[in-house]
Design a protein around this motif. Structure first.
Motif, PDB file in Angstrom:
ATOM      1  N   ALA A  11      68.256  37.795  61.926  1.00  0.00           N
ATOM      2  CA  ALA A  11      67.636  39.185  61.870  1.00  0.00           C
ATOM      3  C   ALA A  11      67.314  39.181  60.193  1.00  0.00           C
ATOM      4  O   ALA A  11      66.570  39.884  59.955  1.00  0.00           O
ATOM      5  CB  ALA A  11      68.896  40.121  61.956  1.00  0.00           C
ATOM      6  N   LYS A  12      68.245  38.677  59.318  1.00  0.00           N
ATOM      7  CA  LYS A  12      68.004  38.559  58.008  1.00  0.00           C
ATOM      8  C   LYS A  12      66.490  38.073  57.679  1.00  0.00           C
ATOM      9  O   LYS A  12      65.609  38.285  56.784  1.00  0.00           O
ATOM     10  CB  LYS A  12      69.164  38.172  57.217  1.00  0.00           C
ATOM     11  N   GLN A  13      66.470  36.614  58.317  1.00  0.00           N
ATOM     12  CA  GLN A  13      65.066  35.915  58.289  1.00  0.00           C
ATOM     13  C   GLN A  13      64.069  36.892  58.589  1.00  0.00           C
ATOM     14  O   GLN A  13      62.845  36.979  57.747  1.00  0.00           O
ATOM     15  CB  GLN A  13      65.168  34.632  58.952  1.00  0.00           C
ATOM     16  N   LEU A  14      64.035  37.511  59.718  1.00  0.00           N
ATOM     17  CA  LEU A  14      63.045  38.221  60.172  1.00  0.00           C
ATOM     18  C   LEU A  14      62.687  39.408  59.226  1.00  0.00           C
ATOM     19  O   LEU A  14      61.581  39.696  58.921  1.00  0.00           O
ATOM     20  CB  LEU A  14      63.188  38.848  61.567  1.00  0.00           C
ATOM     21  N   ALA A  15      63.715  40.137  58.711  1.00  0.00           N
ATOM     22  CA  ALA A  15      63.401  41.332  58.088  1.00  0.00           C
ATOM     23  C   ALA A  15      62.824  41.085  56.553  1.00  0.00           C
ATOM     24  O   ALA A  15      62.010  41.516  55.936  1.00  0.00           O
ATOM     25  CB  ALA A  15      64.881  42.048  57.792  1.00  0.00           C
ATOM     26  N   ASN A  16      63.222  39.682  56.126  1.00  0.00           N
ATOM     27  CA  ASN A  16      62.894  39.456  54.569  1.00  0.00           C
ATOM     28  C   ASN A  16      61.413  38.961  54.755  1.00  0.00           C
ATOM     29  O   ASN A  16      60.483  38.830  54.038  1.00  0.00           O
ATOM     30  CB  ASN A  16      63.847  38.166  54.252  1.00  0.00           C
ATOM     31  N   THR A  17      60.895  38.440  56.033  1.00  0.00           N
ATOM     32  CA  THR A  17      59.495  37.862  55.831  1.00  0.00           C
ATOM     33  C   THR A  17      58.456  38.661  56.910  1.00  0.00           C
ATOM     34  O   THR A  17      57.190  38.962  56.307  1.00  0.00           O
ATOM     35  CB  THR A  17      59.646  36.567  56.651  1.00  0.00           C
ATOM     36  N   PHE A  18      59.013  39.248  58.053  1.00  0.00           N
ATOM     37  CA  PHE A  18      58.010  40.310  58.741  1.00  0.00           C
ATOM     38  C   PHE A  18      57.434  41.321  57.959  1.00  0.00           C
ATOM     39  O   PHE A  18      56.055  41.330  57.848  1.00  0.00           O
ATOM     40  CB  PHE A  18      58.609  40.437  59.960  1.00  0.00           C
ATOM     41  N   TYR A  19      58.261  42.076  57.077  1.00  0.00           N
ATOM     42  CA  TYR A  19      57.626  43.501  56.541  1.00  0.00           C
ATOM     43  C   TYR A  19      57.073  42.890  55.433  1.00  0.00           C
ATOM     44  O   TYR A  19      55.967  43.661  55.060  1.00  0.00           O
ATOM     45  CB  TYR A  19      58.972  44.133  56.306  1.00  0.00           C
ATOM     46  N   GLU A  20      57.071  41.791  54.768  1.00  0.00           N
ATOM     47  CA  GLU A  20      56.368  41.544  53.577  1.00  0.00           C
ATOM     48  C   GLU A  20      55.048  41.113  54.131  1.00  0.00           C
ATOM     49  O   GLU A  20      54.023  41.601  53.505  1.00  0.00           O
ATOM     50  CB  GLU A  20      56.882  40.226  52.830  1.00  0.00           C
ATOM     51  N   VAL A  21      54.732  40.315  55.276  1.00  0.00           N
ATOM     52  CA  VAL A  21      53.709  39.916  55.713  1.00  0.00           C
ATOM     53  C   VAL A  21      52.860  41.148  56.261  1.00  0.00           C
ATOM     54  O   VAL A  21      51.693  41.650  55.958  1.00  0.00           O
ATOM     55  CB  VAL A  21      53.944  38.794  56.998  1.00  0.00           C
ATOM     56  N   LEU A  22      53.812  42.016  57.111  1.00  0.00           N
ATOM     57  CA  LEU A  22      53.208  43.348  57.501  1.00  0.00           C
ATOM     58  C   LEU A  22      52.322  44.128  56.293  1.00  0.00           C
ATOM     59  O   LEU A  22      51.383  44.824  56.593  1.00  0.00           O
ATOM     60  CB  LEU A  22      54.133  44.122  58.432  1.00  0.00           C
ATOM     61  N   ASP A  23      53.096  44.223  55.212  1.00  0.00           N
ATOM     62  CA  ASP A  23      52.771  45.050  54.207  1.00  0.00           C
ATOM     63  C   ASP A  23      51.721  44.510  53.268  1.00  0.00           C
ATOM     64  O   ASP A  23      50.917  45.097  52.641  1.00  0.00           O
ATOM     65  CB  ASP A  23      53.987  45.635  53.387  1.00  0.00           C
ATOM     66  N   SER A  24      51.779  43.064  53.274  1.00  0.00           N
ATOM     67  CA  SER A  24      50.596  42.386  52.296  1.00  0.00           C
ATOM     68  C   SER A  24      49.948  41.336  52.928  1.00  0.00           C
ATOM     69  O   SER A  24      48.923  40.716  52.095  1.00  0.00           O
ATOM     70  CB  SER A  24      51.313  42.007  51.068  1.00  0.00           C
TER      71      SER A  24
END
Length: 132
Positions: A11-24
């Motif tokens: 979950a931490k891995q997903l949260a740290n990468t997914f939203y960064e990619v989604l936003d930028s």
């Protein structure tokens, strides 16, 4: 490794990468999905990695602020022995064309394929009611 700890790390891995990619970096979002992936985004159904990525590229630029992240491993009897984890995220998102941050809930079902986690199912929903 303990299944709950592994789920939390996933979950931490997903949260740290997914939203960064989604936003930028939306142009690389398809790497999170498979051709069997499904998304329900505020009632809009999308299926397949490329279609989901195209959909996300069509929404306004965003900035997600995560408030909570929780994870639960899926029992082997329900996943035919494949590692799966359900991840639930809450937060607020600010879109380029909206003056305020909008609260949201986001639920993912992750599956391990070739030692990489992929989003199999995803449900994103605005939380229009805030409880004080």
């Amino acid at each position: 490794m303990n299944k709950v700890i592994k789920a939390c790390e996933s979950a931490k891995q997903l949260a740290n990468t997914f939203y960064e990619v989604l936003d930028s970096k939306r142009h690389v979002l398809s790497k999170f999905y498979t051709d069997e992936s499904e998304l329900i985004y505020n009632g809009n159904f999308k299926q397949k990695a490329s279609t989901i990525a195209e959909f996300y590229c069509s929404i306004p630029d965003s900035d997600h602020q995560l408030l909570t992240c929780d994870a639960h491993p899926i029992h082997e009897s329900a996943s035919q022995g494949t590692y799966m984890v359900q991840v639930m995220v809450t937060g607020k998102v600010k879109y380029a064309n909206v003056p305020r941050k909008v609260p949201f809930n986001h639920v993912f079902l992750l599956v391990e394929i070739n030692e990489k986690l992929k989003i199999l199912r995803e449900n994103f929903r605005y939380s229009n009611v805030e409880i004080s």
